[in-house]
Design an enzyme around this catalytic site. Structure first.
Site, PDB file in Angstrom:
ATOM      1  N   ASP A  18      30.611   1.310  44.097  1.00 32.36           N
ATOM      2  CA  ASP A  18      29.281   1.458  43.519  1.00 32.36           C
ATOM      3  C   ASP A  18      29.280   0.698  42.185  1.00 32.36           C
ATOM      4  OD1 ASP A  18      26.742   2.682  42.728  1.00 32.36           O
ATOM      5  OD2 ASP A  18      27.956   3.990  41.472  1.00 32.36           O
ATOM      6  N   ASP A  20      26.640   1.260  38.922  1.00 33.64           N
ATOM      7  CA  ASP A  20      26.362   2.121  37.770  1.00 33.64           C
ATOM      8  C   ASP A  20      27.216   3.387  37.781  1.00 33.64           C
ATOM      9  OD1 ASP A  20      24.458   0.374  36.900  1.00 33.64           O
ATOM     10  OD2 ASP A  20      22.728   1.590  37.442  1.00 33.64           O
TER      11      ASP A  20
END
Length: 258
Positions: A18, A20
């Site tokens: 991922d 953020d």
């Protein structure tokens, strides 16, 4: 069997990240230290990134001086893999508007904007709906909020559940639309067709028959935009709460301590 493109990697394992809260602070740039760690990892295994944001935003976050973001990863998936690259070459994409149709889309957008207009929260800025190729992103405060305003809204949202309540209303109102509403980042949630969550990117790697596929993310709880890929039986999921957690995990499982 893994293709010759990855013959130089000692491990035939794919590690997906991922963005953020995993590789970068929310909507901020990656550190040189994190990029160096990923470059070390890439000498041992195959690496990829999968984010909900569009290609431009993710590229901005993951670009450091002297390189481009797409070249730092073997797989680069924006909008959950609806925009996809393998070794710098573009793969086939999909379209949200073609799926939902213009008439249904206008009904959805009209409802969202009315809801935002009536929402009582401390501040509102601009860009409450962002149209992307494979989804829309909805932000009650507006995506034009400053970094500090994002932090403030995140704290407020944790107390008052603004996004969770918004999502619940949309799930009930548009139950027949075939859409998923997934909270991600600090200030927004994504709206996309069922099955177009982050597991969508896995169809782009099936041909390689990797020995293992690991996923590392922070929004791995139910309703978070990492949940589906984290729970998918095709992946080994790892939940992190900070960039420091990511670094620790990579050193313990794949790289070793310096």
């Amino acid at each position: 069997m893994v293709s010759a493109a990855f013959a130089d990697r000692p491990s035939k394992t794919l590690i997906l990240f991922d963005v953020d809260g995993t590789l970068t602070p929310a909507r901020q740039g990656v550190s040189t230290e994190m990029i160096q760690l990923l470059r070390t990892l890439r000498k041992k295994a195959i690496i990829g990134v999968v984010g909900g944001s569009d290609l431009v935003k993710i590229s901005e976050q993951l670009t450091v001086a002297g390189s481009t973001a797409i070249d730092e990863f073997d797989y680069f998936f924006a909008e959950n893999g609806l925009t996809a690259y393998k070794l710098g070459k573009v793969l086939p994409s999909q379209s949200f508007i073609k799926f939902i149709g213009e008439d249904k889309y206008k009904v959805l957008v009209k409802f969202i904007l009315h809801y935002v207009a009536d929402l009582e929260i401390p501040i509102k800025r601009g860009t409450f709906i962002e149209f992307r190729n494979g989804m829309i992103n909805v932000s009650p405060i507006g995506r034009n909020a400053t970094i500090e305003e994002r932090h403030e809204f995140e704290r407020y949202d944790k107390q008052h559940g603004v996004r969770a309540a918004f999502v619940k209303v949309l799930q009930e109102k548009f139950v027949d639309y075939g859409l998923t509403f997934a909270i991600g980042g600090q200030i927004s949630f994504d709206v996309y067709p069922n099955g177009w969550d982050k597991t969508f990117c896995l169809r782009h790697v099936e041909d390689e028959n990797f020995e293992e596929i690991h996923f590392v993310g922070d929004k791995t709880y139910k309703g978070g935009n990492d949940y589906e890929i984290f729970m998918d039986p095709r992946t080994i999921g790892h939940s992190v709460a900070s960039l420091a957690d990511t670094t620790k995990l990579l050193r313990e499982l794949f790289i070793g301590t310096p």
